[in-house]
Design a protein around this motif. Structure first.
Motif, PDB file in Angstrom:
ATOM      1  N   ARG A   8      25.938   9.675 -10.468  1.00  0.00           N
ATOM      2  CA  ARG A   8      27.308   8.960 -10.727  1.00  0.00           C
ATOM      3  C   ARG A   8      27.657   9.291 -12.150  1.00  0.00           C
ATOM      4  O   ARG A   8      29.146   9.807 -12.329  1.00  0.00           O
ATOM      5  CB  ARG A   8      27.171   7.490 -10.728  1.00  0.00           C
ATOM      6  CG  ARG A   8      27.209   6.901  -9.116  1.00  0.00           C
ATOM      7  CD  ARG A   8      27.484   5.350  -9.366  1.00  0.00           C
ATOM      8  NE  ARG A   8      27.385   5.036  -8.120  1.00  0.00           N
ATOM      9  CZ  ARG A   8      26.071   4.435  -7.425  1.00  0.00           C
ATOM     10  NH1 ARG A   8      25.139   4.027  -8.258  1.00  0.00           N
ATOM     11  NH2 ARG A   8      26.042   3.993  -6.318  1.00  0.00           N
ATOM     12  N   GLY A  18      29.507   8.410  -5.509  1.00  0.00           N
ATOM     13  CA  GLY A  18      28.017   8.288  -5.648  1.00  0.00           C
ATOM     14  C   GLY A  18      27.339   7.105  -4.838  1.00  0.00           C
ATOM     15  O   GLY A  18      26.103   7.279  -4.722  1.00  0.00           O
ATOM     16  N   THR A  19      28.216   6.716  -3.748  1.00  0.00           N
ATOM     17  CA  THR A  19      27.589   5.811  -2.659  1.00  0.00           C
ATOM     18  C   THR A  19      26.977   6.760  -1.627  1.00  0.00           C
ATOM     19  O   THR A  19      27.436   7.947  -1.430  1.00  0.00           O
ATOM     20  CB  THR A  19      28.424   5.120  -2.233  1.00  0.00           C
ATOM     21  OG1 THR A  19      29.505   5.828  -1.584  1.00  0.00           O
ATOM     22  CG2 THR A  19      29.152   4.232  -3.266  1.00  0.00           C
ATOM     23  N   ASN A  64      22.345   6.813  -9.754  1.00  0.00           N
ATOM     24  CA  ASN A  64      22.808   6.550 -11.135  1.00  0.00           C
ATOM     25  C   ASN A  64      23.155   8.013 -11.913  1.00  0.00           C
ATOM     26  O   ASN A  64      23.966   7.928 -12.617  1.00  0.00           O
ATOM     27  CB  ASN A  64      21.876   5.541 -11.679  1.00  0.00           C
ATOM     28  CG  ASN A  64      22.064   4.200 -11.135  1.00  0.00           C
ATOM     29  OD1 ASN A  64      22.942   3.880 -10.517  1.00  0.00           O
ATOM     30  ND2 ASN A  64      20.857   3.292 -11.357  1.00  0.00           N
ATOM     31  N   ALA A 122      33.751   8.095  -9.420  1.00  0.00           N
ATOM     32  CA  ALA A 122      32.421   8.441  -9.514  1.00  0.00           C
ATOM     33  C   ALA A 122      31.488   7.453  -8.669  1.00  0.00           C
ATOM     34  O   ALA A 122      30.626   7.743  -8.261  1.00  0.00           O
ATOM     35  CB  ALA A 122      31.885   8.590 -10.907  1.00  0.00           C
ATOM     36  N   TRP A 123      32.174   6.273  -8.641  1.00  0.00           N
ATOM     37  CA  TRP A 123      31.292   5.100  -8.019  1.00  0.00           C
ATOM     38  C   TRP A 123      31.580   5.471  -6.632  1.00  0.00           C
ATOM     39  O   TRP A 123      30.321   5.425  -5.748  1.00  0.00           O
ATOM     40  CB  TRP A 123      32.012   3.779  -8.516  1.00  0.00           C
ATOM     41  CG  TRP A 123      31.261   2.700  -7.791  1.00  0.00           C
ATOM     42  CD1 TRP A 123      29.907   1.914  -8.290  1.00  0.00           C
ATOM     43  CD2 TRP A 123      31.270   2.026  -6.287  1.00  0.00           C
ATOM     44  NE1 TRP A 123      29.624   1.092  -7.266  1.00  0.00           N
ATOM     45  CE2 TRP A 123      30.437   0.800  -6.383  1.00  0.00           C
ATOM     46  CE3 TRP A 123      32.360   2.238  -5.485  1.00  0.00           C
ATOM     47  CZ2 TRP A 123      30.293   0.230  -5.168  1.00  0.00           C
ATOM     48  CZ3 TRP A 123      32.165   1.514  -4.317  1.00  0.00           C
ATOM     49  CH2 TRP A 123      31.261   0.706  -4.003  1.00  0.00           C
ATOM     50  N   TYR A 181      35.820   6.379 -13.428  1.00  0.00           N
ATOM     51  CA  TYR A 181      34.711   5.693 -12.939  1.00  0.00           C
ATOM     52  C   TYR A 181      34.896   5.154 -11.395  1.00  0.00           C
ATOM     53  O   TYR A 181      33.890   5.159 -10.981  1.00  0.00           O
ATOM     54  CB  TYR A 181      35.076   4.264 -14.136  1.00  0.00           C
ATOM     55  CG  TYR A 181      34.818   4.844 -15.705  1.00  0.00           C
ATOM     56  CD1 TYR A 181      33.421   5.169 -15.803  1.00  0.00           C
ATOM     57  CD2 TYR A 181      35.754   4.797 -16.347  1.00  0.00           C
ATOM     58  CE1 TYR A 181      33.213   5.611 -17.380  1.00  0.00           C
ATOM     59  CE2 TYR A 181      35.608   5.107 -17.780  1.00  0.00           C
ATOM     60  CZ  TYR A 181      34.215   5.437 -18.045  1.00  0.00           C
ATOM     61  OH  TYR A 181      33.849   5.800 -19.494  1.00  0.00           O
ATOM     62  N   GLU A 209      31.159  11.631 -13.080  1.00  0.00           N
ATOM     63  CA  GLU A 209      31.897  11.184 -14.133  1.00  0.00           C
ATOM     64  C   GLU A 209      32.514  12.291 -15.023  1.00  0.00           C
ATOM     65  O   GLU A 209      33.723  12.077 -15.520  1.00  0.00           O
ATOM     66  CB  GLU A 209      31.281   9.820 -15.091  1.00  0.00           C
ATOM     67  CG  GLU A 209      31.221   8.645 -14.017  1.00  0.00           C
ATOM     68  CD  GLU A 209      30.702   7.456 -15.059  1.00  0.00           C
ATOM     69  OE1 GLU A 209      30.545   7.667 -16.288  1.00  0.00           O
ATOM     70  OE2 GLU A 209      30.377   6.554 -14.498  1.00  0.00           O
TER      71      GLU A 209
END
Length: 481
Positions: A434, A456-457, A431, A452-453, A449, A438
């Motif tokens: 991410r 960030g995985t 989190n 970043a998602w 968004y 962003e």
């Protein structure tokens, strides 16, 4: 070994399932350069670039190497020794020698438990390894571990290099430089005087900080700058230990006109050594990113860890760095003896308090020789056979389903609680990252968004660390190269 200069093979083994690398291995680079300066022919195979064991064995079979050297890490150490055994099977006349931090920590135990290994080397090996390859008698080589004819194992006395400027920095001749990312690793010092209970750096690199001259560092940076390199990562354990040294390196960068640089210090710097003046100066010559070793979220746990810093000092350094627009990563450990779940909540709150790029929480590991390892031994707190657990660290890295498997337990936090805690901390890390991504993608508007998602995985990050094309693309976006 023969009387003429031997052909040497330097192997950098893979200690986990992660492949790809942003930069060539620095320690192997120093060894290779020492051989080059002594006119000793050598080859290098970095298995992290995807060279499988079968390829290495085929090479060893088809081309005889008198000396084969391997650097060994405690992480997944059995892989290293299994490789040495197989090398010996296909080339029994080759002399095998191992070095690296795992050897320095366990010393004669290494030869005792690995009969296929002929020699081992404690500590810094640039000078000793050249002596070894030139046929100097084993008893006269500092730090060498060897067997007498009687089978007795001998560990020669050694000392740390007093002047790092006297050894040559790596040019990486014979390395596959085009297969790495765009970053070059640099060290300007070795050693650590601090007594953190979990850290082995003082054991493997000495308790005294030894500095290269700023001129030597400047020469190295300028050499690679002329080769088109612009991203450098300062991998010192104590880069900011001496303010005069830091300013000297900055002056060299400026004096030589090395502009357009992106400089990092990803190993982390001590918060109590950072001042606003130093941060401004570092930023002026190209520093963009560094880590801060926070370790814990309150003074009580920091005292247990013997960190030698306070939360006030750490927060001040984080706040100044973020205010100056520097990309900051925070490093925490969890599971310290005496640390409670409430203490870990303090760490989480601190990790989330500032606009940092990321915050990593590391499962505390009792490395051999450390005060933490002694505590775990004395309290019989291991969750299994110690060396089996330490070997399994390659399955305990960031992308493994077993990444939260505890090495030991404490009265405050039990086995199951630690497993659940590891999952929660991984979620906190993702989190925070991410949000950091962003900010990195701010110029892409609302697209930041979904970008970043995805970035960030865990799946993307695993692909990133195994693919240098993704690394290079990230560097261009992240540092606006």
């Amino acid at each position: 070994m023969g009387t003429s200069a031997p052909r040497v093979l330097l192997l950098y083994q893979v200690y986990s399932d992660e492949l790809g690398s942003s930069r060539p291995p620095l320690g192997t680079g120093y060894l290779a350069q020492a051989l080059s300066e002594a006119h000793i022919p050598y080859d290098v195979v970095d298995m992290k670039l995807g060279h499988p064991e079968s390829e290495v064995l085929k090479r060893v079979q088809s081309r005889f190497y008198e000396v084969i050297g391997v650097s060994v890490f405690t992480v997944g150490h059995r892989r290293f020794f299994d490789l040495i055994r197989r090398v010996k099977e296909v080339s029994p006349k080759s002399v095998t020698i191992a070095g690296g931090p795992h050897v320095t920590l366990l010393r004669e135990q290494i030869l005792r438990e690995n009969p296929d290994l002929d020699f081992a080397q404690v500590g810094e090996a640039e000078l000793s390894f050249v002596d070894f390859c030139q046929g100097v008698e084993p008893g006269k080589i500092p730090g060498l571990i060897w067997r007498k004819a009687t089978g007795e194992i001998v560990v020669n006395p050694t000392d740390w290099l007093k002047d790092l400027t006297t050894i040559a920095w790596p040019r990486y001749t014979g390395f596959e430089l085009d297969k790495y990312g765009g970053e070059m690793g640099i060290i300007t010092s070795r050693g650590c005087p601090y007594g953190c209970i979990f850290c082995s750096v003082g054991l493997t690199m000495g308790r005294k900080v030894r500095l290269r001259s700023p001129e030597s560092v400047g020469n190295e940076l300028e050499y690679w700058y002329r080769q088109g390199r612009r991203i450098f990562n300062f991998l010192d354990d104590n880069f900011t230990f001496s303010a005069d040294h830091v300013y000297g390196v900055c002056d060299q960068i400026e004096k030589r006109g090395l502009t357009g640089l992106t400089l990092r210090a990803s190993n982390g710097v001590r918060a109590d050594k950072l001042t606003r003046e130093m941060l401004v100066r570092l930023k002026s010559v190209g520093f963009r990113s560094f880590g801060i070793g926070v370790e814990a979220g309150n003074d009580r746990v920091l005292a247990i860890l013997k960190k030698g810093e306070t939360i006030a000092q750490i927060e001040k350094a984080i706040a100044m760095s973020c205010e100056l627009g520097l990309e900051v990563s925070l490093f925490f450990v969890y599971g310290t003896p005496g640390e409670t779940l409430a203490d870990i909540e303090d760490s989480i709150r601190l990790a989330q308090k500032y606009p940092v790029f990321k915050a990593d929480f590391y499962n505390l590991i009792p490395l051999p020789g450390t005060a933490l390892c002694k505590w775990v031994d004395e309290n019989q707190a291991w969750t299994g056979q110690p060396m089996e657990l330490l070997n399994s660290m390659d399955k305990n890295l960031r992308f493994s389903k077993d990444s939260g498997k505890p090495f030991f337990v404490t009265r405050e936090i039990g086995y199951r609680e630690r497993q659940l805690l590891a999952r929660r901390l991984r979620s906190v890390t993702l989190n925070i990252q991410r949000k950091g991504i962003e900010r990195m993608f701010e110029r892409f508007g609302v697209m930041k968004y979904p970008l970043a998602w995805v970035c960030g995985t865990t799946a993307f990050q695993k692909a990133f660390f195994n693919n240098n094309l993704l690394r290079r693309a990230s560097e261009r976006i992240r540092f606006k190269q």
